[in-house]
Design a protein around this motif. Structure first.
Motif, mmCIF file in Angstrom:
data_model
loop_
_atom_site.group_PDB
_atom_site.id
_atom_site.type_symbol
_atom_site.label_atom_id
_atom_site.label_comp_id
_atom_site.label_asym_id
_atom_site.label_seq_id
_atom_site.Cartn_x
_atom_site.Cartn_y
_atom_site.Cartn_z
ATOM 1 N N THR A 127 0.845 -1.185 0.000
ATOM 2 C CA THR A 127 0.000 0.000 0.000
ATOM 3 C C THR A 127 0.894 1.254 0.000
ATOM 4 O O THR A 127 2.095 1.160 0.287
ATOM 5 C CB THR A 127 -0.958 -0.017 1.216
ATOM 6 O OG1 THR A 127 -1.931 1.018 1.055
ATOM 7 C CG2 THR A 127 -0.216 0.182 2.522
ATOM 8 N N LEU A 150 -3.385 4.747 8.555
ATOM 9 C CA LEU A 150 -2.746 4.148 9.733
ATOM 10 C C LEU A 150 -1.406 4.811 10.036
ATOM 11 O O LEU A 150 -0.521 4.859 9.165
ATOM 12 C CB LEU A 150 -2.514 2.661 9.511
ATOM 13 C CG LEU A 150 -3.746 1.822 9.794
ATOM 14 C CD1 LEU A 150 -3.669 0.496 9.090
ATOM 15 C CD2 LEU A 150 -3.914 1.595 11.290
ATOM 16 N N TYR A 158 4.005 -5.062 17.000
ATOM 17 C CA TYR A 158 3.408 -6.242 16.365
ATOM 18 C C TYR A 158 2.050 -6.483 16.997
ATOM 19 O O TYR A 158 1.685 -5.827 17.972
ATOM 20 C CB TYR A 158 4.317 -7.483 16.506
ATOM 21 C CG TYR A 158 4.681 -7.793 17.927
ATOM 22 C CD1 TYR A 158 3.921 -8.683 18.669
ATOM 23 C CD2 TYR A 158 5.763 -7.182 18.544
ATOM 24 C CE1 TYR A 158 4.238 -8.963 19.990
ATOM 25 C CE2 TYR A 158 6.099 -7.454 19.868
ATOM 26 C CZ TYR A 158 5.325 -8.344 20.578
ATOM 27 O OH TYR A 158 5.639 -8.600 21.888
ATOM 28 N N ASP A 159 1.282 -7.422 16.405
ATOM 29 C CA ASP A 159 -0.087 -7.697 16.848
ATOM 30 C C ASP A 159 -0.898 -6.398 16.958
ATOM 31 O O ASP A 159 -1.706 -6.233 17.871
ATOM 32 C CB ASP A 159 -0.102 -8.442 18.201
ATOM 33 C CG ASP A 159 0.314 -9.904 18.035
ATOM 34 O OD1 ASP A 159 0.332 -10.389 16.890
ATOM 35 O OD2 ASP A 159 0.613 -10.557 19.058
ATOM 36 N N ARG A 188 -1.551 4.232 3.749
ATOM 37 C CA ARG A 188 -2.921 4.293 3.230
ATOM 38 C C ARG A 188 -3.687 3.076 3.734
ATOM 39 O O ARG A 188 -3.150 1.973 3.766
ATOM 40 C CB ARG A 188 -2.897 4.296 1.697
ATOM 41 C CG ARG A 188 -4.271 4.565 1.086
ATOM 42 C CD ARG A 188 -4.255 4.363 -0.413
ATOM 43 N NE ARG A 188 -3.468 5.345 -1.131
ATOM 44 C CZ ARG A 188 -3.883 6.570 -1.444
ATOM 45 N NH1 ARG A 188 -5.076 6.980 -1.105
ATOM 46 N NH2 ARG A 188 -3.093 7.402 -2.108
ATOM 47 N N VAL A 190 -6.041 -0.020 3.761
ATOM 48 C CA VAL A 190 -6.456 -1.006 2.754
ATOM 49 C C VAL A 190 -7.796 -1.606 3.195
ATOM 50 O O VAL A 190 -7.874 -2.196 4.274
ATOM 51 C CB VAL A 190 -5.415 -2.150 2.620
ATOM 52 C CG1 VAL A 190 -5.843 -3.138 1.543
ATOM 53 C CG2 VAL A 190 -4.028 -1.601 2.329
ATOM 54 N N ASN A 221 -6.775 -7.647 16.718
ATOM 55 C CA ASN A 221 -5.436 -7.622 16.123
ATOM 56 C C ASN A 221 -4.584 -8.849 16.408
ATOM 57 O O ASN A 221 -3.413 -8.895 16.051
ATOM 58 C CB ASN A 221 -4.642 -6.392 16.576
ATOM 59 C CG ASN A 221 -5.043 -5.163 15.792
ATOM 60 O OD1 ASN A 221 -5.142 -5.231 14.575
ATOM 61 N ND2 ASN A 221 -5.286 -4.075 16.482
ATOM 62 N N GLU A 260 2.769 -11.792 5.434
ATOM 63 C CA GLU A 260 1.357 -11.444 5.633
ATOM 64 C C GLU A 260 0.900 -10.518 4.511
ATOM 65 O O GLU A 260 1.611 -9.589 4.153
ATOM 66 C CB GLU A 260 1.169 -10.748 6.978
ATOM 67 C CG GLU A 260 1.551 -11.616 8.154
ATOM 68 C CD GLU A 260 1.400 -10.879 9.476
ATOM 69 O OE1 GLU A 260 0.552 -9.981 9.585
ATOM 70 O OE2 GLU A 260 2.171 -11.186 10.393
ATOM 71 N N PHE A 262 -2.680 -8.688 2.243
ATOM 72 C CA PHE A 262 -4.098 -8.355 2.139
ATOM 73 C C PHE A 262 -4.584 -8.791 0.761
ATOM 74 O O PHE A 262 -3.843 -8.643 -0.226
ATOM 75 C CB PHE A 262 -4.310 -6.839 2.232
ATOM 76 C CG PHE A 262 -3.832 -6.220 3.522
ATOM 77 C CD1 PHE A 262 -4.242 -6.713 4.757
ATOM 78 C CD2 PHE A 262 -2.987 -5.116 3.500
ATOM 79 C CE1 PHE A 262 -3.812 -6.118 5.939
ATOM 80 C CE2 PHE A 262 -2.552 -4.519 4.677
ATOM 81 C CZ PHE A 262 -2.964 -5.026 5.899
ATOM 82 N N ASN A 272 1.475 -6.929 3.554
ATOM 83 C CA ASN A 272 1.383 -6.072 4.752
ATOM 84 C C ASN A 272 2.713 -6.079 5.478
ATOM 85 O O ASN A 272 3.332 -5.049 5.646
ATOM 86 C CB ASN A 272 0.255 -6.528 5.675
ATOM 87 C CG ASN A 272 0.278 -5.754 6.994
ATOM 88 O OD1 ASN A 272 0.634 -4.580 7.012
ATOM 89 N ND2 ASN A 272 -0.058 -6.413 8.095
HETATM 90 P P1 AMP Z 1 0.611 -4.772 11.617
HETATM 91 O O1 AMP Z 1 1.020 -4.932 13.057
HETATM 92 O O2 AMP Z 1 1.139 -3.554 10.962
HETATM 93 O O3 AMP Z 1 0.779 -6.008 10.809
HETATM 94 O O4 AMP Z 1 -0.969 -4.561 11.652
HETATM 95 C C1 AMP Z 1 -1.833 -5.354 12.415
HETATM 96 C C2 AMP Z 1 -3.176 -5.425 11.726
HETATM 97 O O5 AMP Z 1 -3.633 -4.112 11.419
HETATM 98 C C3 AMP Z 1 -3.145 -6.145 10.384
HETATM 99 O O6 AMP Z 1 -3.261 -7.541 10.564
HETATM 100 C C4 AMP Z 1 -4.356 -5.539 9.703
HETATM 101 O O7 AMP Z 1 -5.543 -6.138 10.178
HETATM 102 C C5 AMP Z 1 -4.324 -4.099 10.176
HETATM 103 N N1 AMP Z 1 -3.596 -3.243 9.221
HETATM 104 C C6 AMP Z 1 -2.271 -2.984 9.181
HETATM 105 N N2 AMP Z 1 -1.956 -2.147 8.167
HETATM 106 C C7 AMP Z 1 -3.103 -1.857 7.543
HETATM 107 C C8 AMP Z 1 -3.459 -1.047 6.428
HETATM 108 N N3 AMP Z 1 -2.552 -0.320 5.745
HETATM 109 N N4 AMP Z 1 -4.771 -0.987 6.075
HETATM 110 C C9 AMP Z 1 -5.726 -1.691 6.750
HETATM 111 N N5 AMP Z 1 -5.452 -2.462 7.819
HETATM 112 C C10 AMP Z 1 -4.177 -2.552 8.223
#
Ligand code: AMP
Length: 389
Positions: A127, A150, A158-159, A188, A190, A221, A260, A262, A272
């Motif tokens: 993204t 975000l 994490y998480d 941005r 997603v 999360n 991971e 999307f 991601n």
């Molecule tokens: P992360 O710790 O950055 O992997 O984010 C944890 C969770 O937040 C992910 O599993 C997604 O459900 C959500 N998430 C992270 N980044 C985005 C994004 N850019 N847009 C939408 N959801 C996000």
């Protein structure tokens, strides 16, 4: 004579982190005595899960430089099950032992901004994102992305911890201040239709293997359920695995990685984030695959041929998390159901959201399919709920 040669060739493996991932790596190592003679883990928790599985333990903080160097000097090959290690200390330890994935790969991955920049430069789909260095910077850059967006801490997050979902301009100041000066990035949002992941491996000789893409369902999360294979059209599955393969090729790391992704509403894949280690969404491989992700990681870092990654049966993995509102000793759950594999991690205390174990439900005779497995899960979930002892 033959046995003697094997023992002499077997190596001592060091793991930074002795939680459930270290435990399952230790268990896999025990099935490969011709290659690994002993496992030593570094973990701050007395009698950590890996120690209970038979690893020797150095009791120290994950970032304790002396302890890491001590571990490095005692092993032939060093790996880690946490990504928050100090890559500069690991770089120093490289003079004492082989470290995989390499400290350089870890350094790129553990900073979300460096990681996404690397992926974008490598033409891998992510993204839109931007570096945020001040509140003004945030106010300016969010106009490109719109709401929601975000705001993420670049490191040690994490998480979902370390993520702030911005919904309106009135939140910018508070959101920015809540990070108390930590390095930040903006992403941005997603509007994904599904979260998926691919467990991928690359061995020290450059051989790459990917497991079939799986579907991940999170609650608050935290990963709750993994469905193998993901319920996506075959083209999406192919795309995800191709992207994972390319990621491994450009990353040059050796070991197992959790990638991971999307799936967007128009069936495009965006990465991601990457975990440079065995991954919770790969626990199904303990039963669903000929080679578990834990054995695969060891094969990868030892430079052995990678094992078969084909899915033998549809499988659903359910994480057993500590229930909210209770902390302390808990009763071990018992699950009475066919083709259902309960794995507890030997943690004595439950804490809210703590990962205590998991269950794999396997469609061993290929009659149930994913929906059947999910129905079965619904009927046994309560049995898996940890209760106070
Ligand atoms: P992360 O710790 O950055 O992997 O984010 C944890 C969770 O937040 C992910 O599993 C997604 O459900 C959500 N998430 C992270 N980044 C985005 C994004 N850019 N847009 C939408 N959801 C996000």
């Amino acid at each position: 004579m033959h046995i003697l040669v094997e023992v002499l060739l077997a190596q001592i493996l060091g793991i930074i982190g002795g939680g459930q991932l270290g435990m399952m790596l230790t268990e896999a190592a025990k099935t490969m005595p011709q290659h690994i003679s002993k496992v030593i883990v570094l973990d701050p928790t007395k009698e950590c899960p890996a120690a209970k599985a038979g690893a020797e333990q150095i009791l120290a903080d994950f970032k304790d430089k002396d302890a890491i160097l001590d571990l490095a000097s005692r092993v032939d090959i060093l790996t880690y099950e946490i990504e928050s290690g100090d890559s500069s200390v690991l770089k120093m330890a490289e003079s004492k032992t082989a470290i995989n994935p390499s400290p350089e790969t870890l350094r790129t991955i553990q900073d979300k901004y460096l990681q996404k920049s690397f992926l974008r430069e490598s033409d891998l789909p992510v993204t839109d994102f931007a570096l945020i260095e001040s509140l003004d910077d945030l106010k300016h850059k969010i106009s490109d992305f719109g709401y929601p967006a975000l705001l993420k801490a670049r490191r040690d997050a994490y998480d979902g911890r370390g993520n702030y979902k911005l919904k309106a301009s009135t939140e910018l100041e508070n959101a920015y201040e809540s990070f108390a000066g930590k390095p930040l990035m903006l992403e941005r949002f997603v509007d994904f239709r599904m979260e998926v992941s691919v467990i991928a491996a690359r061995n020290t000789r450059g051989q790459i293997a990917t497991y079939p893409v799986v579907e991940n369902i999170h609650e608050d999360n935290i990963l709750k359920i993994t469905i193998a294979p993901a319920r996506v059209p075959s083209q999406v599955a192919k795309d995800a695995e191709k992207i994972a393969h390319k990621t491994m090729a450009v990353l040059h790391g050796a070991g197992v990685f959790g990638i991971e992704m999307f799936v967007t509403p128009d069936d495009k894949i965006l990465i991601n984030e990457i975990a440079p280690r065995v991954h919770n969404s790969g626990h199904h491989t303990l039963q669903s695959s000929a080679t578990s992700q834990f054995e695969q990681h060891l094969r990868a870092i030892l430079g052995l041929d990678l094992g078969n990654t084909g899915l033998l049966h549809h499988t659903v993995m359910y994480n057993i998390l500590g229930p909210s509102g209770f902390q302390g000793r808990y009763k071990m759950p018992h699950i009475a159901a066919e083709n259902t594999y309960l794995k507890m991690y030997g943690k004595t205390e439950s804490k809210p959201q703590r990962k205590l174990g998991h269950i794999n439900l396997v469609d061993a005779d290929d009659t149930k399919g994913t929906e059947g497995l999910l129905e079965m899960l619904a009927s046994i979930k309560e049995q898996a709920r940890p209760t106070p002892a």
